[in-house]
Design a protein around this motif. Structure first.
Motif, PDB file in Angstrom:
ATOM      1  N   ILE A 381      40.324  36.089  44.290  1.00  0.00           N
ATOM      2  CA  ILE A 381      39.404  37.002  43.626  1.00  0.00           C
ATOM      3  C   ILE A 381      39.486  38.348  44.318  1.00  0.00           C
ATOM      4  O   ILE A 381      39.822  38.434  45.517  1.00  0.00           O
ATOM      5  CB  ILE A 381      37.966  36.431  43.675  1.00  0.00           C
ATOM      6  CG1 ILE A 381      37.062  37.114  42.640  1.00  0.00           C
ATOM      7  CG2 ILE A 381      37.380  36.510  45.076  1.00  0.00           C
ATOM      8  CD1 ILE A 381      35.736  36.393  42.447  1.00  0.00           C
ATOM      9  N   THR A 382      39.218  39.405  43.589  1.00  0.00           N
ATOM     10  CA  THR A 382      39.205  40.754  44.174  1.00  0.00           C
ATOM     11  C   THR A 382      37.820  41.035  44.746  1.00  0.00           C
ATOM     12  O   THR A 382      36.814  40.953  44.044  1.00  0.00           O
ATOM     13  CB  THR A 382      39.555  41.811  43.131  1.00  0.00           C
ATOM     14  OG1 THR A 382      40.846  41.539  42.597  1.00  0.00           O
ATOM     15  CG2 THR A 382      39.555  43.203  43.755  1.00  0.00           C
ATOM     16  N   THR A 383      37.768  41.317  46.026  1.00  0.00           N
ATOM     17  CA  THR A 383      36.487  41.567  46.684  1.00  0.00           C
ATOM     18  C   THR A 383      35.985  42.965  46.364  1.00  0.00           C
ATOM     19  O   THR A 383      36.685  43.786  45.761  1.00  0.00           O
ATOM     20  CB  THR A 383      36.620  41.420  48.209  1.00  0.00           C
ATOM     21  OG1 THR A 383      37.445  42.489  48.693  1.00  0.00           O
ATOM     22  CG2 THR A 383      37.257  40.086  48.568  1.00  0.00           C
ATOM     23  N   ALA A 384      34.766  43.253  46.814  1.00  0.00           N
ATOM     24  CA  ALA A 384      34.191  44.590  46.621  1.00  0.00           C
ATOM     25  C   ALA A 384      35.005  45.654  47.329  1.00  0.00           C
ATOM     26  O   ALA A 384      34.977  46.837  46.963  1.00  0.00           O
ATOM     27  CB  ALA A 384      32.744  44.608  47.120  1.00  0.00           C
ATOM     28  N   GLN A 385      35.761  45.234  48.367  1.00  0.00           N
ATOM     29  CA  GLN A 385      36.598  46.174  49.114  1.00  0.00           C
ATOM     30  C   GLN A 385      37.974  46.354  48.470  1.00  0.00           C
ATOM     31  O   GLN A 385      38.824  47.072  48.995  1.00  0.00           O
ATOM     32  CB  GLN A 385      36.761  45.704  50.554  1.00  0.00           C
ATOM     33  CG  GLN A 385      35.466  45.759  51.387  1.00  0.00           C
ATOM     34  CD  GLN A 385      34.484  44.669  51.022  1.00  0.00           C
ATOM     35  OE1 GLN A 385      34.878  43.574  50.657  1.00  0.00           O
ATOM     36  NE2 GLN A 385      33.184  45.002  51.082  1.00  0.00           N
ATOM     37  N   GLY A 386      38.179  45.655  47.349  1.00  0.00           N
ATOM     38  CA  GLY A 386      39.431  45.818  46.636  1.00  0.00           C
ATOM     39  C   GLY A 386      40.554  44.939  47.131  1.00  0.00           C
ATOM     40  O   GLY A 386      41.709  45.088  46.682  1.00  0.00           O
ATOM     41  N   THR A 387      40.271  44.038  48.050  1.00  0.00           N
ATOM     42  CA  THR A 387      41.312  43.127  48.541  1.00  0.00           C
ATOM     43  C   THR A 387      41.218  41.790  47.800  1.00  0.00           C
ATOM     44  O   THR A 387      40.187  41.455  47.219  1.00  0.00           O
ATOM     45  CB  THR A 387      41.144  42.880  50.047  1.00  0.00           C
ATOM     46  OG1 THR A 387      39.844  42.318  50.300  1.00  0.00           O
ATOM     47  CG2 THR A 387      41.284  44.187  50.808  1.00  0.00           C
ATOM     48  N   ARG A 388      42.321  41.055  47.853  1.00  0.00           N
ATOM     49  CA  ARG A 388      42.340  39.733  47.250  1.00  0.00           C
ATOM     50  C   ARG A 388      41.953  38.705  48.318  1.00  0.00           C
ATOM     51  O   ARG A 388      42.409  38.778  49.456  1.00  0.00           O
ATOM     52  CB  ARG A 388      43.715  39.382  46.697  1.00  0.00           C
ATOM     53  CG  ARG A 388      44.186  40.317  45.586  1.00  0.00           C
ATOM     54  CD  ARG A 388      43.340  40.202  44.336  1.00  0.00           C
ATOM     55  NE  ARG A 388      43.476  38.920  43.666  1.00  0.00           N
ATOM     56  CZ  ARG A 388      42.781  38.581  42.575  1.00  0.00           C
ATOM     57  NH1 ARG A 388      41.879  39.428  42.069  1.00  0.00           N
ATOM     58  NH2 ARG A 388      42.961  37.407  42.017  1.00  0.00           N
TER      59      ARG A 388
END
Length: 755
Positions: A381-388
């Motif tokens: 999933i893509t986190t709020a920080q934009g990482t997977r």
């Protein structure tokens, strides 16, 4: 399946055979019929080489005309062919030997087949030998005049051992095959006795003085030496019946009755059951099988095990009880392979559903959708920080294998707060409304089964990983830790309000457990305990306590209820955690990677489902989940341990067509259940069925959630065709299920009520 008498019961029962050919004793009814009774009950039974069944009732059931022309009551020996018809020379009222005729006036005391298959008949203080082919007298002996005898014993050389009922009225004496006296084996007996046995070589005597609460083993090194007590075996037995199984080292002995209860040997803690014969292997010292008399009246002190005999091939057993004249005295049991009522339909949803180190949770909702978990991450999933970031998911499949519209589930939102499923998946269970309880490490979520939306959550103990939860019929949710004793078994109501602890400290690593519908029984599958502990409480206001240890030899990591039934399915173990390791006298033979169906009402094993291993003896295919379609016709099994095999297999109940629709009728060995008509119906419908033999029939109607709607019949019915009427007036439109239970066989079918 018909009555299993195992109960292996110790459900152990089941396993008289090898792991490749497990068997159980199936109750086959009264023999020769329901009318063979009287004379205060049975007191002797034997089977000859032709399979004829010789029987005695203790008191008079017939009469004879004396030389003076008067009628006098006699005891008889009745002989039945295997089909239940009487032998041409039966009943036997007199015995003629050397031109002298004895009338059987005295009480019958026991029967035994000798080394040639001829029958030893005990009439009070005399032993007669009768020709098994004709019933004619061959010889007789009176060991001690006026002393009533037990059933005799015979060794392989034909030596006959006799003993008194009442100690110490007479010794245990030995006679050769021609009834010549050889000497005393035991000068003075200990304990009242009805039966005893000797080893084939004659050098061991198993003395069942039932008032000793155990069996004394007397041995001698050879025929020229004296006997001495060398062991006390089967402690806790109040045995009144003993016999050898043909062609084996298995000594069958009854454990006691409700008149003389077992488990009273001083200093020994045992749990033998009344009215059960156990098979004691004289070589290994282990219990390897069991057979249970089917009581005519619960806890009846007048049904006392008094005889057991086997057909020559050992596949049919005839059990006899003593104590009253008002019930049939002989029951027949047939050794039967334990076969599955489910056929493997292959991998589900397909061969590619794998990964994440294997499965760890499975449940089926009221629509038939299959909810699954793999223990580790298989998506991201893509986190709020934009990482997977890797996530664990809940995958939901329609019955045809396609994914549900809301699957896979990666997040759960409750009260505006969204949780991402980062933590390891730990188990699934459908609740009382069909919604799905999802365990993610230390949190239990409730998801709407129709939409996948979050409804509620609870964290029983922060940081403590959980097993799959359990749910009772009121919706109370039970949670438990994997690792003991990190947390108690806790109870939450259907709204996740904490109600209290059920078990303060668990015992054994666990992956799954179950509770009864009323919530008063917990089946604890701590698989490192090598058995299942049964905790009970009398009511919701009382504490739980361990009251039984069942399914001994199980290293169970998966448990679930069959829909609309009292059948608890539990896995027995895996090649990582092998079954059959419960310590003590009980020898079991459960198979790895098999779920067994345990009827909690009868204590019998009634079915099984076997995981088809992808790699032989693979320790990484560990049973970790089982779930059934709402009608019980499909089962979905799941294994854990590796990512290189499909983790779900689908099974279909025998009697269901290959397209997944129910057949119009379902056939099992003892009855046929037909489809109701009309169907759909409003408001009445007819449920037809046929019985192959008389017996107790239970037909119950359930709704989609497994709640009982109505009992249509619960009574003994005769063989033949029957019709029941179900009236749905006052009920909601929808699908209902009707279940017929006959002995231990159960069939469920579906019907549709449309207003």
């Amino acid at each position: 399946m018909s009555k299993l008498v195992t109960s292996f019961f110790v459900v152990i029962a089941l396993v008289a055979g090898s792991a490749q050919a497990q068997t159980y004793w199936k109750y086959a009814g009264n023999f020769p019929n329901n009318d063979y009774r009287g004379g205060s009950g049975g007191h002797g039974i034997a089977v000859d080489p032709d399979g004829k069944v010789w029987t005695q009732l203790i008191n008079a059931t017939d009469s004879i005309t004396t030389a003076q022309g008067t009628r006098r009551a006699v005891r008889v020996v009745s002989v039945f062919n295997p089909d239940g018809s009487q032998a041409p020379f039966s009943p036997i009222k007199t015995v003629t030997i050397g031109g002298v005729t004895d009338t059987l006036y005295n009480s019958n005391r026991g029967l035994r087949a000798d080394q040639d298959g001829n029958i030893l008949v005990v009439s009070f203080d005399v032993v007669y030998r009768l020709d098994y082919k004709t019933g004619a007298g061959l010889a007789k002996v009176q060991p001690t005049a006026g002393v009533t005898l037990t059933a005799p014993a015979v060794d392989a050389q034909g030596n006959v051992f006799t003993a008194p009922v009442i100690p110490p009225q007479a010794p245990v004496q030995i006679f050769d095959k021609d009834f010549n006296f050889l000497g005393n084996a035991i000068d003075s007996t200990v304990g009242f006795s009805r039966s005893f046995e000797v080893s084939k070589d004659g050098n061991a005597i198993y003395w069942a003085g039932y008032t000793n609460h155990a069996i004394y083993k007397y041995t001698r090194p050879d025929e020229f030496s004296a006997y001495a007590v060398t062991d006390t075996v089967l402690k806790g037995f109040d045995s009144e019946s003993m016999t050898w199984e043909p062609n084996s080292d298995n000594l069958w002995a009854s454990a006691g009755s409700y008149n003389d209860l077992p488990n009273r040997f001083p200093g020994a803690t045992t749990s033998w059951k009344p009215n059960v014969w156990y098979a004691y292997n004289a070589t290994t010292g282990k219990i390897v099988d069991q057979l249970e008399w089917q009581l005519n009246t619960p806890a009846n002190p007048n049904e006392r095990p008094r005889g057991l005999a086997f057909s020559p091939d050992g596949n049919i057993a005839y059990a006899m009880c003593f104590g009253a004249s008002d019930y049939p005295v002989v029951q027949k049991f047939v050794r039967t392979p334990l076969a599955s009522n489910f056929n493997n339909q292959g991998n589900f949803p397909n061969n590619d559903y794998r990964g994440g180190s294997g499965g760890h949770g499975i449940a089926v909702d009221p629509d038939g959708k299959v909810w699954t978990q793999l223990i580790n991450a298989t998506d991201s999933i893509t986190t709020a920080q934009g990482t997977r970031r890797a996530v664990r998911v809940v995958s939901v499949f329609n019955p045809d294998g396609s994914q549900a519209s809301f699957s896979p589930i990666k997040t759960v939102t409750i009260g505006g707060v969204t949780d991402t499923l980062y933590n390891s998946n730990r188990g699934l269970r459908a609740d009382q409304d069909g919604n799905i309880l999802v365990v993610s490490f230390d949190v239990v979520y409730r998801l709407d089964y129709k939409t996948g939306a979050g409804l509620a959550k609870v964290q029983p103990t922060a940081g403590v990983t959980l097993t799959a939860p359990a749910v009772d019929a009121q919706g109370n949710v039970f949670t438990a830790p994997v690792i003991p004793p990190q947390a108690p078994v806790q109870i939450f109501d259907k709204d996740f309000n904490f109600l209290g602890n059920a078990i303060d400290s668990t015992v054994g690593f666990s992956r799954s457990f179950e509770v009864s519908k009323d919530g008063n029984t917990i089946y604890w599958a701590g698989y490192t305990n090598h058995a299942i502990y049964k905790y009970t409480r009398p009511d919701e206001f009382s504490a739980y306590a361990v009251t039984d240890t069942i399914l001994k030899g199980f290293d169970s990591e998966s448990m679930t209820w069959a829909p609309n039934s009292d059948i608890l399915w539990a896995s027995a173990g895996s090649y990582n955690d092998l079954p059959n390791r419960f310590p003590g006298i009980i020898a079991t033979n459960w198979s790895p990677n098999v779920w067994y169906a345990y009827d909690v009402t009868t204590g019998n094993i009634v079915d099984k489902i076997e995981w088809q291993l992808n790699t032989p003896a693979n320790p990484n295919e560990r049973p970790r989940g089982l779930a059934f379609s709402p009608d019980g016709n499909f089962a979905y099994a799941m294994c854990f341990g590796a990512s290189d095999y499909p983790v779900v297999q689908k099974f279909m109940r025998v009697g269901v067509s290959v397209d997944g629709k129910e057949s119009n009728w379902a056939y099992v060995e003892t009855f046929q259940l037909h489809q109701n008509y009309p169907n759909p119906f409003n408001p009445q419908t007819t449920i037809p069925f046929e019985l192959q033999k008389p017996g107790r029939v239970l037909v119950v109607v359930f709704d989609m959630m497994g709640r009982e709607v109505k009992t249509l019949v619960d009574q003994v019915m005769q063989a033949g065709a029957h019709n029941l009427t179900f009236d749905a007036t006052g009920l909601s439109t929808g699908t209902y299920y009707y279940r017929l239970k006959f002995e231990d066989q159960v069939v469920t079918k579906r019907m549709l009520f449309v207003k």
